[in-house]
Design a protein around this motif. Structure first.
Motif, PDB file in Angstrom:
ATOM      1  N   UNK A 193       0.836  -1.183   0.000  1.00  0.00           N
ATOM      2  CA  UNK A 193       0.000   0.000   0.000  1.00  0.00           C
ATOM      3  C   UNK A 193       0.882   1.249   0.000  1.00  0.00           C
ATOM      4  N   UNK A 194       0.423   2.310  -0.670  1.00  0.00           N
ATOM      5  CA  UNK A 194       1.214   3.535  -0.703  1.00  0.00           C
ATOM      6  C   UNK A 194       1.264   4.164   0.684  1.00  0.00           C
ATOM      7  N   UNK A 195       2.437   4.686   1.011  1.00  0.00           N
ATOM      8  CA  UNK A 195       2.585   5.356   2.300  1.00  0.00           C
ATOM      9  C   UNK A 195       2.370   6.853   2.093  1.00  0.00           C
ATOM     10  N   UNK A 196       1.911   7.540   3.144  1.00  0.00           N
ATOM     11  CA  UNK A 196       1.828   8.998   3.095  1.00  0.00           C
ATOM     12  C   UNK A 196       3.022   9.528   3.882  1.00  0.00           C
ATOM     13  N   UNK A 197       3.922  10.225   3.197  1.00  0.00           N
ATOM     14  CA  UNK A 197       5.131  10.720   3.863  1.00  0.00           C
ATOM     15  C   UNK A 197       4.850  12.053   4.547  1.00  0.00           C
ATOM     16  N   UNK A 198       5.313  12.171   5.784  1.00  0.00           N
ATOM     17  CA  UNK A 198       5.138  13.411   6.552  1.00  0.00           C
ATOM     18  C   UNK A 198       6.247  14.397   6.167  1.00  0.00           C
ATOM     19  N   UNK A 199       5.964  15.700   6.291  1.00  0.00           N
ATOM     20  CA  UNK A 199       7.000  16.691   5.971  1.00  0.00           C
ATOM     21  C   UNK A 199       8.318  16.444   6.722  1.00  0.00           C
ATOM     22  N   UNK A 200       8.252  15.953   7.971  1.00  0.00           N
ATOM     23  CA  UNK A 200       9.478  15.748   8.742  1.00  0.00           C
ATOM     24  C   UNK A 200      10.350  14.635   8.162  1.00  0.00           C
ATOM     25  N   UNK A 201       9.773  13.759   7.355  1.00  0.00           N
ATOM     26  CA  UNK A 201      10.547  12.653   6.774  1.00  0.00           C
ATOM     27  C   UNK A 201      11.183  13.045   5.448  1.00  0.00           C
ATOM     28  N   UNK A 202      10.878  14.268   4.979  1.00  0.00           N
ATOM     29  CA  UNK A 202      11.264  14.615   3.620  1.00  0.00           C
ATOM     30  C   UNK A 202      12.403  15.621   3.584  1.00  0.00           C
ATOM     31  N   UNK A 203      13.192  15.514   2.543  1.00  0.00           N
ATOM     32  CA  UNK A 203      14.159  16.559   2.229  1.00  0.00           C
ATOM     33  C   UNK A 203      13.772  17.101   0.857  1.00  0.00           C
ATOM     34  N   UNK A 204      13.369  18.363   0.828  1.00  0.00           N
ATOM     35  CA  UNK A 204      12.919  18.963  -0.424  1.00  0.00           C
ATOM     36  C   UNK A 204      13.661  20.282  -0.622  1.00  0.00           C
ATOM     37  N   UNK A 205      14.129  20.516  -1.833  1.00  0.00           N
ATOM     38  CA  UNK A 205      14.800  21.776  -2.154  1.00  0.00           C
ATOM     39  C   UNK A 205      14.454  22.160  -3.575  1.00  0.00           C
ATOM     40  N   UNK A 206      14.618  23.448  -3.879  1.00  0.00           N
ATOM     41  CA  UNK A 206      14.342  23.911  -5.239  1.00  0.00           C
ATOM     42  C   UNK A 206      15.473  24.792  -5.741  1.00  0.00           C
ATOM     43  N   UNK A 207      15.614  24.824  -7.053  1.00  0.00           N
ATOM     44  CA  UNK A 207      16.386  25.867  -7.734  1.00  0.00           C
ATOM     45  C   UNK A 207      15.326  26.796  -8.303  1.00  0.00           C
ATOM     46  N   UNK A 208      15.213  27.990  -7.717  1.00  0.00           N
ATOM     47  CA  UNK A 208      14.131  28.897  -8.068  1.00  0.00           C
ATOM     48  C   UNK A 208      14.684  29.987  -8.989  1.00  0.00           C
ATOM     49  N   UNK A 209      14.242  30.006 -10.244  1.00  0.00           N
ATOM     50  CA  UNK A 209      14.844  30.943 -11.201  1.00  0.00           C
ATOM     51  C   UNK A 209      14.490  32.381 -10.900  1.00  0.00           C
ATOM     52  N   UNK A 210      13.480  32.630 -10.059  1.00  0.00           N
ATOM     53  CA  UNK A 210      13.087  34.007  -9.762  1.00  0.00           C
ATOM     54  C   UNK A 210      13.986  34.645  -8.698  1.00  0.00           C
ATOM     55  N   UNK A 211      14.799  33.830  -8.017  1.00  0.00           N
ATOM     56  CA  UNK A 211      15.691  34.411  -6.993  1.00  0.00           C
ATOM     57  C   UNK A 211      16.871  35.085  -7.688  1.00  0.00           C
ATOM     58  N   UNK A 212      17.386  36.199  -7.076  1.00  0.00           N
ATOM     59  CA  UNK A 212      18.359  37.006  -7.795  1.00  0.00           C
ATOM     60  C   UNK A 212      19.690  36.314  -8.100  1.00  0.00           C
ATOM     61  N   UNK A 213      20.417  35.827  -7.107  1.00  0.00           N
ATOM     62  CA  UNK A 213      21.723  35.252  -7.433  1.00  0.00           C
ATOM     63  C   UNK A 213      21.731  33.763  -7.116  1.00  0.00           C
ATOM     64  N   UNK A 214      21.675  33.437  -5.820  1.00  0.00           N
ATOM     65  CA  UNK A 214      21.724  32.028  -5.448  1.00  0.00           C
ATOM     66  C   UNK A 214      20.315  31.459  -5.509  1.00  0.00           C
ATOM     67  N   UNK A 215      20.094  30.602  -6.489  1.00  0.00           N
ATOM     68  CA  UNK A 215      18.751  30.109  -6.769  1.00  0.00           C
ATOM     69  C   UNK A 215      18.326  28.989  -5.826  1.00  0.00           C
ATOM     70  N   UNK A 216      19.299  28.381  -5.131  1.00  0.00           N
ATOM     71  CA  UNK A 216      19.001  27.193  -4.322  1.00  0.00           C
ATOM     72  C   UNK A 216      18.307  27.575  -3.019  1.00  0.00           C
ATOM     73  N   UNK A 217      17.273  26.842  -2.672  1.00  0.00           N
ATOM     74  CA  UNK A 217      16.544  27.110  -1.436  1.00  0.00           C
ATOM     75  C   UNK A 217      15.995  25.782  -0.912  1.00  0.00           C
ATOM     76  N   UNK A 218      16.214  25.525   0.382  1.00  0.00           N
ATOM     77  CA  UNK A 218      15.615  24.332   0.995  1.00  0.00           C
ATOM     78  C   UNK A 218      14.204  24.660   1.448  1.00  0.00           C
ATOM     79  N   UNK A 219      13.298  23.723   1.296  1.00  0.00           N
ATOM     80  CA  UNK A 219      11.940  23.922   1.797  1.00  0.00           C
ATOM     81  C   UNK A 219      11.829  23.187   3.121  1.00  0.00           C
TER      82      UNK A 219
END
Lengths: 242, 276
Positions: A193-219
């Motif tokens: 069965x599919x599990x539902x992952x909680x935010x605390x179990x996750x590592x999520x980050x983005x490269x956001x093109x709208x940010x001025x210089x350093x695009x990397x941001x952890x969520x």
């Protein structure tokens, strides 16, 4: 004195590849998805300190699966490579393509010349000014490079998961939808069965093109709750329930 | 940057143990470090940057620098910038040999960012200040040839929740300043000015005004310091560092501040003493 057994080169490479593949398949998967304003990375990782997704340079990020000590070493080498290049030339002269090549040569050399291949698989991604200029490179343990469009899944059950991602992904998704898709796919279990992952179990980050210089941001977890919260409000949406 | 025959990343890239870009560069290719290959002897014609002031206010610091660079008696640049963000929560201003100073700042910015990327956390403000001291000490040989670089460093201490300022000497000595500091050829005049303009617990707005006023006073008496240039509309670089990070004061606001200070200083009676 005993004679060493003869092993054909074909067999030698096959054994090494099997060995590396086994090591990589043991780890949790990483999902990389392009969305409208950049590239999102997600993986199941309860640790807050030992990251699988990291910043390399202004517009470049790194994600890895496999043996932590091996990819951590490659990550540090990548940061040094990018910073040295940016310092010697200019910040705009650091590209994901050059870094992917350097990684590919390193992985390939280790695979053919050393007694043990590196049990890692990497993604090097660079966010461009528009979605068309985004670059995602996937590197395997043997040094092969693939220029991917839109999505990549690495790690254990990569093939099954990438099918699910490919079924639901479309270009220009908003961030919330992309993260929901990634998390849904990460919770998939083969024959279970599919599990539902909680935010605390996750590592999520983005490269956001709208940010001025350093695009990397952890969520961080609170931001993830916001992004995933929408999903719980729209239940009964089994896109490819297996 | 010389990969081996296989094109593999050089061994120095994968050596574990240091989170410092400076140390990595020293091990990998020391010739890239600024000033290591300079021959002995006098260097003439190098540009000099002049006056930087920094002062603490309630909740942060202000750093400001004039825009002039000189080469001997000539004004070499009217719009050089000498105050930089070191990272999100700190600023560094430099006086002295401009070429080396700007290179040092570039390396210092990279050093802080490199540490942040490798370690995943920011250095403490004391850690940053000590790092800069080590880098200044590394160019002591250049200082002895007359190519000194003297920075002033300041930032917002996220642990103490306050702004702090550090001054340096050419030997890498690091000294914490509690109220204000100035470096460069006009620093004596700027410091004299700040002595009268600074008070504990002043607001950010007052601090910006005091910093610009101190630069105007320095430019008044020091030929190497440039005052606000109303003809070309070139204003000093003024930045605040608070809990919200490094923020450069916009030119439009500085134009207002400069006009206010000039109005305060303008002579209303016929000047020049009594005609004979």
């Amino acid at each position: 004195m005993t004679m060493p057994f003869y092993v054909s080169p074909e067999q030698l490479m096959k054994d090494r590849a099997d060995y590396a593949r086994k090591g990589i398949a043991r780890g949790r998967s990483v999902v990389v998805l392009a969305y409208d304003d950049g590239i999102a990375f997600a993986t199941e990782n309860p640790s807050r300190a030992l990251h699988k997704i990291s910043e390399i340079y202004d517009r470049i990020a790194f994600a890895a699966v496999g043996k932590y000590n091996e990819f951590e070493n490659l990550r540090v080498a990548g940061v040094r490579y990018a910073d040295l290049r940016g310092y010697s030339y200019d910040r705009t002269d650091v590209s994901a393509r050059a870094l992917a090549n350097a990684y590919a040569q390193t992985l390939g050399t280790v695979f053919t010349t050393e007694s043990k291949p590196l049990e890692v698989e990497l993604v090097v991604a660079e966010v461009g000014r528009t979605a068309d200029e985004d670059q995602i490179y996937r590197l395997s343990y043997d040094g092969s490079v693939a220029d991917e469009r839109g999505t990549v899944v690495m790690g254990g059950q990569a093939e099954a998961l990438s099918e699910r991602v490919a079924a639901d992904w479309r270009p220009g998704m908003p961030l919330a939808e992309a993260v929901q898709l990634a998390v849904r796919v990460l919770g998939t279990q083969p024959g279970g069965e599919d599990r539902v992952l909680e935010p605390a179990q996750l590592e999520v980050a983005v490269l956001d093109r709208t940010r001025p210089r350093r695009a990397f941001r952890r969520l961080a977890a609170p931001q993830l709750v916001d992004l995933l919260g929408v999903a719980t409000e729209q239940p009964a949406d089994p896109p490819s329930a297996s | 940057m010389t990969p081996d025959t296989h094109g593999r990343l050089p061994a120095s890239f994968t050596v574990p143990g240091t989170s410092s870009f400076w140390e990595f560069l020293a091990a990998h290719d020391p010739s890239l470090l600024p000033g290591r290959t300079l021959p002995p002897g006098e260097v003439t014609g190098a540009l000099h940057g002049t006056t930087i002031v920094a002062l603490a206010f309630d909740g942060g610091i202000v750093m400001a620098g004039d825009r002039r660079a000189t080469a001997g008696p000539t004004i070499a640049s009217h719009h050089i910038e000498k105050v930089f963000p070191a990272d999100e929560y700190s600023a560094v201003g430099i006086a002295g040999t401009a070429g080396l100073a700007i290179e040092l700042v570039r390396l210092f910015q990279l050093e802080l960012e490199h540490y942040e990327k490798i370690e995943g956390t920011l250095l403490s403000l004391d850690g940053k200040a000590n790092r800069l001291a080590t880098m200044i000490r590394g160019s002591l040989g250049l200082a002895m040839q007359g190519l000194a670089v003297v920075p002033v460093f300041g930032g917002y201490d996220l642990d103490r929740k306050a702004g702090r300022i550090f001054s340096y000497d050419v030997t890498g000595g690091r000294y914490e300043e509690t109220d204000f500091h100035a470096v460069g050829s006009g620093s004596a005049f700027a410091r004299g000015s700040l002595k009268k303009l600074w008070w504990p617990g002043m607001s950010a707005e007052d601090a910006v005004k005091a910093a610009v006023h101190a630069l105007v006073d320095a430019a008044d008496d020091d030929s190497a310091t440039g005052g606000p240039d109303t003809t070309r509309r070139i204003w000093p670089v003024v930045a605040t560092v608070t809990g919200a990070g490094y923020l450069r004061v916009p030119d439009a606001r500085l134009a207002g501040t400069v006009a206010e200070i000039e109005a305060m200083r303008r002579v209303t009676e016929p000047g020049g003493g009594d005609p004979r």
